[in-house]
Design an enzyme around this catalytic site. Structure first.
Site, PDB file in Angstrom:
ATOM      1  CE1 TYR A  67       3.915  12.501  -2.005  1.00 46.84           C
ATOM      2  CE2 TYR A  67       3.760  14.287  -3.588  1.00 46.84           C
ATOM      3  CZ  TYR A  67       3.421  13.014  -3.182  1.00 46.84           C
ATOM      4  OH  TYR A  67       2.566  12.252  -3.934  1.00 46.84           O
ATOM      5  CG  HIS A 126       2.154   2.583  -3.808  1.00 48.04           C
ATOM      6  ND1 HIS A 126       0.869   2.568  -3.318  1.00 48.04           N
ATOM      7  CD2 HIS A 126       2.134   1.812  -4.930  1.00 48.04           C
ATOM      8  CE1 HIS A 126       0.099   1.815  -4.111  1.00 48.04           C
ATOM      9  NE2 HIS A 126       0.851   1.344  -5.078  1.00 48.04           N
ATOM     10  CB  CYS A 160      20.082  16.178  -9.104  1.00 47.74           C
ATOM     11  SG  CYS A 160      21.048  14.690  -9.327  1.00 47.74           S
ATOM     12  N   PRO A 227     -12.232  -1.564   9.416  1.00 50.29           N
ATOM     13  CG  PRO A 227     -12.113   0.448  10.579  1.00 50.29           C
ATOM     14  CD  PRO A 227     -11.317  -0.448   9.679  1.00 50.29           C
TER      15      PRO A 227
END
Ligand code: BJW
Length: 258
Positions: A67, A126, A160, A227
């Protein structure tokens, strides 16, 4: 009548317009679509395999690195002429018709190219590459690296600040629930809009893929710009077999100049 003319005619009659986008709209900015291979090290991996909790549980560092490589690609990319045209659409239509119209962008994309092009209201079904969160307590996360690495194949996710758990990408993986507020609002918009333009999505992934069907069921004007044919032609009002960055500027041009 050409597909472009037909779409413009409907846009100029509409009060509420939904622009529903998928990975194809960012393809011409150099962002691989979800079903295309990435380049380099990541070429041999299947995106669907990485977009899953099971892969994350197996190997946080590799998923986080994947990511981060994608965040790097997006940060290097620029909005293309399709993103820019969508950001101009409301003003262009209002100048022509003389009354206010509402335009909402509902995207499945986790990039930020709509926002960077100037679109004000963008719903991300998402999630987003830019909103990491704690995988334990959901607290908002942060990144270690302002300039993420394209090439790293193993990166420790930051801890965190609330509970020390690993920060995870702020995206929706297979088997996870879509953000309720965005999804409910997108369904309402599909029922309420006059026109929906469905741009650059394969329509493979549910429940987001039901949004155009909901508009069709509610007898709204639905046009696809892609397309490839992705929705059965007899279901929708118009399919324009064109790339997004070619089609959208032509729509704006007609609205402004004709
Ligand atoms: C151009 C272009 C150009 C190219 N111009 N166009 C069996 C049946 C039905 C459903 C399921 C099933 N088995 C499992 C499911 C559910 C599953 C699902 O749908 N799976 C399918 C694969 C079958 N869905 C889920 O799991 C969802 N959650 C869920 O159902 O939760 C239930 C639940 C309820 C309550 C509690 C808990 C759970 C979640 C789905 C999340 C999807 N996330 C991803 C990854 C995000 C993070 C990441 O990117 O890594 O989202 S998957 C991936 O697909 C990504 C995309 O947003 C999404 C859609 O893809 P998109 O945008 O359509 O891209 P492509 O690549 O598919 O298509 C590109 C298109 O562009 C093509 O058509 C090209 O032709 C076109 N194109 N160049 C215009 N220049």
């Amino acid at each position: 009548m050409s597909e472009c003319d037909a779409i413009v005619e409907q846009l100029l009659r509409a009060r509420k317009i939904v622009i529903f986008t998928g990975a194809g709209i960012s393809a011409e900015s150099g962002i691989a679509t979800f079903r295309e291979k990435m380049t380099g090290f990541w070429e041999k991996y299947d995106p669907a395999d990485f977009a899953s909790m099971s892969r994350w549980n197996e190997n946080h560092k590799m998923v986080w690195a994947w990511y981060e490589a994608r965040r790097a690609n997006v940060m290097d990319a620029n909005p293309n002429n399709a993103h820019k045209a969508i950001a101009r659409l409301q003003e262009a239509i209002e100048a022509r018709v003389g009354y206010p119209v509402a335009i909402e962008v509902v995207t499945q994309n986790i990039d930020n190219l709509h926002e960077r092009a100037g679109s004000k209201r963008v719903m991300h079904l998402h999630g987003s590459l830019f909103k990491p969160r704690c995988s334990y307590c959901d607290a908002p996360g942060y990144f270690y690296h302002e300039a993420p690495d394209h090439d790293a194949t193993s990166v420790e996710p930051p801890p965190c600040l609330e509970c020390g758990g690993p920060i995870r990408p702020g995206v929706v993986w297979f088997g996870e629930k879509l953000p309720s507020d965005e999804f409910e609002r997108a369904k309402d918009l599909a029922r309420e809009c006059d026109v929906m333009l469905v741009i650059g999505t394969s329509g493979f992934v549910y429940p987001a893929a039901m949004i155009p069907f909901l508009a069709v069921d509610n007898k709204k004007y639905v046009a696809t710009i892609n397309p490839e044919v992705t929705l059965k032609k007899n279901m929708i009002a118009c399919h324009w077999a064109e790339t997004a960055a070619n089609a959208l500027p032509k729509i704006i041009d007609k609205i402004v100049n004709e």
